[in-house]
Design a protein around this motif. Structure first.
Motif, PDB file in Angstrom:
ATOM      1  N   PRO A 238       0.825  -1.210   0.000  1.00 12.50           N
ATOM      2  CA  PRO A 238       0.000   0.000   0.000  1.00 12.50           C
ATOM      3  C   PRO A 238       0.862   1.264   0.000  1.00 12.50           C
ATOM      4  O   PRO A 238       1.896   1.329   0.674  1.00 12.50           O
ATOM      5  N   PHE A 239       0.423   2.264  -0.756  1.00 12.14           N
ATOM      6  CA  PHE A 239       1.110   3.553  -0.834  1.00 12.14           C
ATOM      7  C   PHE A 239       0.310   4.558  -0.016  1.00 12.14           C
ATOM      8  O   PHE A 239      -0.843   4.857  -0.347  1.00 12.14           O
ATOM      9  N   ILE A 240       0.924   5.083   1.053  1.00 11.68           N
ATOM     10  CA  ILE A 240       0.232   5.965   1.990  1.00 11.68           C
ATOM     11  C   ILE A 240       0.316   7.406   1.528  1.00 11.68           C
ATOM     12  O   ILE A 240       1.403   7.939   1.287  1.00 11.68           O
ATOM     13  N   ALA A 241      -0.842   8.049   1.424  1.00 10.96           N
ATOM     14  CA  ALA A 241      -0.904   9.490   1.216  1.00 10.96           C
ATOM     15  C   ALA A 241      -0.863  10.174   2.572  1.00 10.96           C
ATOM     16  O   ALA A 241      -1.665   9.864   3.454  1.00 10.96           O
ATOM     17  N   VAL A 289      -5.314   2.419   7.056  1.00 10.08           N
ATOM     18  CA  VAL A 289      -5.090   3.672   7.766  1.00 10.08           C
ATOM     19  C   VAL A 289      -3.975   3.486   8.779  1.00 10.08           C
ATOM     20  O   VAL A 289      -3.919   2.472   9.481  1.00 10.08           O
ATOM     21  N   VAL A 290      -3.092   4.480   8.845  1.00 16.37           N
ATOM     22  CA  VAL A 290      -2.063   4.531   9.873  1.00 16.37           C
ATOM     23  C   VAL A 290      -2.223   5.839  10.631  1.00 16.37           C
ATOM     24  O   VAL A 290      -2.424   6.893  10.021  1.00 16.37           O
ATOM     25  N   LYS A 312     -11.991   0.681  15.260  1.00 18.31           N
ATOM     26  CA  LYS A 312     -11.344  -0.567  14.866  1.00 18.31           C
ATOM     27  C   LYS A 312     -10.311  -0.339  13.778  1.00 18.31           C
ATOM     28  O   LYS A 312      -9.194  -0.862  13.834  1.00 18.31           O
ATOM     29  N   LEU A 313     -10.671   0.459  12.759  1.00 17.80           N
ATOM     30  CA  LEU A 313      -9.774   0.656  11.625  1.00 17.80           C
ATOM     31  C   LEU A 313      -8.478   1.330  12.035  1.00 17.80           C
ATOM     32  O   LEU A 313      -7.389   0.907  11.631  1.00 17.80           O
ATOM     33  N   ALA A 318      -0.062  -0.357  14.095  1.00 15.21           N
ATOM     34  CA  ALA A 318       0.672   0.414  15.100  1.00 15.21           C
ATOM     35  C   ALA A 318       0.637   1.890  14.726  1.00 15.21           C
ATOM     36  O   ALA A 318       0.796   2.258  13.558  1.00 15.21           O
ATOM     37  N   GLY A 319       0.415   2.754  15.715  1.00 17.19           N
ATOM     38  CA  GLY A 319       0.392   4.196  15.492  1.00 17.19           C
ATOM     39  C   GLY A 319       1.750   4.806  15.808  1.00 17.19           C
ATOM     40  O   GLY A 319       2.490   4.311  16.668  1.00 17.19           O
ATOM     41  N   GLU A 320       2.055   5.900  15.127  1.00 17.50           N
ATOM     42  CA  GLU A 320       3.339   6.585  15.324  1.00 17.50           C
ATOM     43  C   GLU A 320       3.239   7.469  16.559  1.00 17.50           C
ATOM     44  O   GLU A 320       2.790   8.606  16.491  1.00 17.50           O
TER      45      GLU A 320
END
Length: 367
Positions: A238-241, A289-290, A312-313, A318-320
């Motif tokens: 996946p490419f994150i925007a 989603v990150v 949930k999403l 893991a979050g930064e």
């Protein structure tokens, strides 16, 4: 529950070491504390981290726009009139961190007024997030050592690696060294902060094809429309925007245009109200989603975990959440703690955090 006063207090806390990446570097947390007071005596807080090299905001600019433009538009409103607040702030273009901090301080005040946690008001899915740590530019051995320290001390096993340097081989060597040094038990993904061209990005990703990367984030410039589409069509991750997708409209444009397949939500630039909109859109589009990091302090990280744990999403990855560990100090009375690779929301109403008045007096810049 009416808003009676809004404060914007600039402060600066040095980092133990700078965080370097393709679009700039940060040596001190030159942020703005936003406080919202109500006629009931409740005070809500949030933190605005200016990033002039990304969004054009400065610390002085955030203070000015909140005090001169935003505060007069929200004083007198109820804490429940969050849509009215959002529409009034939207009259002024840009200024995402200033708008986000004001929005989150209002949510914090609402939670305190109702004696409910912000994460419960938002959705209440869980009470913690797994933590990802951002690794800034350095030599391979130093970056491996930092990752090992974060794993051994805090249990962190997900790392976002800043790339985007030239020559490209510097970055691919670092990512390979991290994989070889840490083994297959950690998750790695890369963030270019728009530093490579599309062709360089494709070449680098091919060189790292065997490293099991989770994502690639903003490898090339957002305005290279054809190059990004060409690149994303060739990736098998996946490419994150991120910087290219601040608003829901941006997300729609990037995804439907074939320029991204995932999105980073940063409460520091979209607050809780705007982040809800992006979350619901991502959920409807079936996007990964990150929860991102705008090099937040502990207050900003508390906001991120409050939002990320609500759904949930957003709690799936893991979050930064850990770069406050590089700061020499912070404003909270009780420091956040990352244990076994997780950061839990604080008990108590609102965000569950309090500002230490002595530390604020020490670090504020407007005395």
């Amino acid at each position: 529950m009416k808003i009676t006063d809004v404060e914007a207090i600039p402060f600066a806390i040095p980092y133990r070491k700078p965080l370097r990446f393709a679009s700039g570097e940060v040596r001190a947390a030159e942020h703005v504390l936003v406080r919202v007071r109500t006629d009931d005596g409740v005070v809500g807080v949030a933190e605005a981290p200016p990033r002039p090299f990304t969004y054009g905001e400065t610390q002085a600019g955030i203070v000015a726009v909140i005090e001169r433009i935003f505060a007069p538009q929200v004083v007198g409103l109820s804490l429940l009139e969050r849509e009215v607040v959002a529409q009034r702030l939207a009259r002024t273009v840009s200024n995402p961190a200033a708008k986000a901090a004001l929005d989150m301080a209002i949510w914090d005040a609402l939670g305190r007024s109702l004696d409910v946690q912000v994460t419960e008001l938002l959705g209440g899915y869980t009470d913690r997030l797994r933590v990802a740590h951002m690794l800034g530019f350095d030599e391979p051995a130093a970056m491996v050592a930092e990752a090992e320290r974060m794993r051994d001390r805090h249990g962190i096993t997900t790392f976002k690696v800043k790339v985007g340097r030239r020559p490209v081989s510097l970055d691919t060597a670092v990512v390979r060294a991290l994989r070889e040094g840490l083994g297959d038990d950690v998750d790695l993904y890369v963030d270019g902060n728009r530093g490579w061209t599309a062709a360089e990005s494709a070449r680098a990703m091919k060189q790292m094809n065997d490293l099991g990367l989770l994502f690639a984030e903003e490898l090339c410039p957002a305005d290279d429309v054809l190059g990004r589409r060409w690149l994303v069509s060739r990736l098998d991750v996946p490419f994150i925007a991120d910087e290219s997708a601040v608003t829901p409209a941006d997300v729609t444009r990037e995804v439907l245009g074939g320029s991204a397949t995932a999105v980073s939500i940063k409460t520091a630039r979209t607050g809780f109200t705007g982040s809800q909109r992006t979350h619901h859109l991502a959920e409807g589009l079936g996007l990964e989603v990150v929860m991102g990091n705008q090099i937040d302090g502990q207050l900003g990280s508390a906001c991120t975990v409050a939002f990320g744990s609500a759904f949930k999403l957003t709690s799936h990855r893991a979050g930064e959440l850990s770069n406050f560990l590089d700061m020499s100090d912070d404003l909270l009375t009780e420091p956040l703690e990352i244990t076994d690779g997780e950061l839990a929301i604080r008990p108590g109403a609102g965000l569950g955090v309090e500002i230490d008045p002595d530390k604020l007096a020490r670090y504020r810049q407007d005395n």
